[in-house]
Design a protein around this motif. Structure first.
Motif: not given
Length: 304
Positions: A97, A145, A137, A141
């Protein structure tokens, strides 16, 4: 281009990487934040700089400051692409992230295997399924995004590394992932640091350039500030200067680099221990560097 080693650490021991052979022989460490900021500030004064690679003969995600450094590099060099290559071992969801929230524009992951036993054989690690889950993952993501972030997955598919059918499995696995697959059928000898197919059997004294994409167009700065010739120089043989004491511009146009380019491009005979003389990416006299290396006619050639 600029390549910066913010830490010299690596958490793998890949069979085709000399890092495992040199990490106990040479000093290791992390780049001082003040030196890194000074490098990024100086780089910001060169709008012609196209790319800042925050990795060099290391695993960059072992640097606890790496995300902070990515932000600083992007802030001070808005016109340059900030990129990173990682083995993915530390790429857990929280770090994923943070990277997706950063100015990072290109991210490569060196997986090198699609089966657990191959992964252990190649990297020395026993956590293939955890690492693969991290990368899955990341891909999910990124697709949700940050589709503007280039994502490359690298594999070495040499017959001595991958099992039969493994290459086809990984291609099928990532077919819908919107990723670039970089699959090599072999590996480099890293300028004589490893035995590898196609490596020169003896040093070549007369050269005609470098076939590497970055090659002589990229400055390579170690964690200590030492500037080496390229990413093949695991033994730190070719010191062109010290960026902790000199400007990058001064090193780039200095006598040590100029002499190195003269040997690389056949303006003078190479020294017997010249790194490029042992490298399979160096172009021997009589061959062509296919336009990718630094050649006469390139604007930078005037500095030579």
């Amino acid at each position: 281009m600029l390549m910066v080693q913010t830490t010299s650490a690596c958490n793998s021991a890949c069979r085709f990487c000399p890092h495992r052979l040199f990490r106990r022989r040479l000093p290791q460490g992390e780049m001082d934040p003040a030196l890194f900021e000074r490098l990024m500030t100086e780089a910001g004064g060169h709008p012609e700089l196209a790319c800042i690679n925050l990795f060099l003969m290391n695993e960059p995600l072992t640097d606890p400051r790496i995300v902070e450094r990515i932000h600083l590099a992007g802030e001070l060099n808005p016109g340059a692409q900030v990129s990173l290559w990682t083995n993915g071992a530390a790429l857990d969801p929280p770090l994923c992230r943070r990277l997706l929230d950063s100015p990072l524009r290109s991210l490569g992951v060196s997986l090198h295997a699609h089966r657990a036993e191959t992964y252990r054989h190649v990297t020395g690690r026993r956590d293939f399924h955890r690492v693969l889950s991290n990368v899955v993952h990341l891909v999910e993501q990124r697709n949700a995004r940050r589709r503007d972030m280039t994502l490359v997955l690298r594999y070495v598919a040499a017959e001595t590394m991958m099992a039969p059918g493994e290459r086809e499995e990984l291609v099928q696995f990532w077919r819908e992932g919107n990723v670039i697959l970089d699959i090599d059928d072999g590996f480099l000898g890293r300028a004589g640091n490893l035995p590898a197919p196609g490596a020169p059997t003896r040093p070549r004294r007369w050269l005609a350039g470098c076939s590497a994409l970055g090659g002589p167009k990229q400055a390579h700065v170690l964690y200590s500030g030492q500037v080496v010739l390229c990413c093949m120089d695991y033994g730190r043989e070719t010191s062109l200067g010290d960026a902790s004491r000199e400007s990058l511009r001064g090193i780039w146009t200095g006598a040590a680099r100029r002499r190195t380019l003269e040997m690389l491009h056949g303006r003078r005979e190479a020294d017997p221990d010249f790194l490029c003389s042992r490298c399979e990416l160096a172009v021997p006299r009589g061959a062509s560097a296919d336009g990718r290396g630094l050649l006469p006619g390139d604007p930078i050639w005037a500095a030579v």
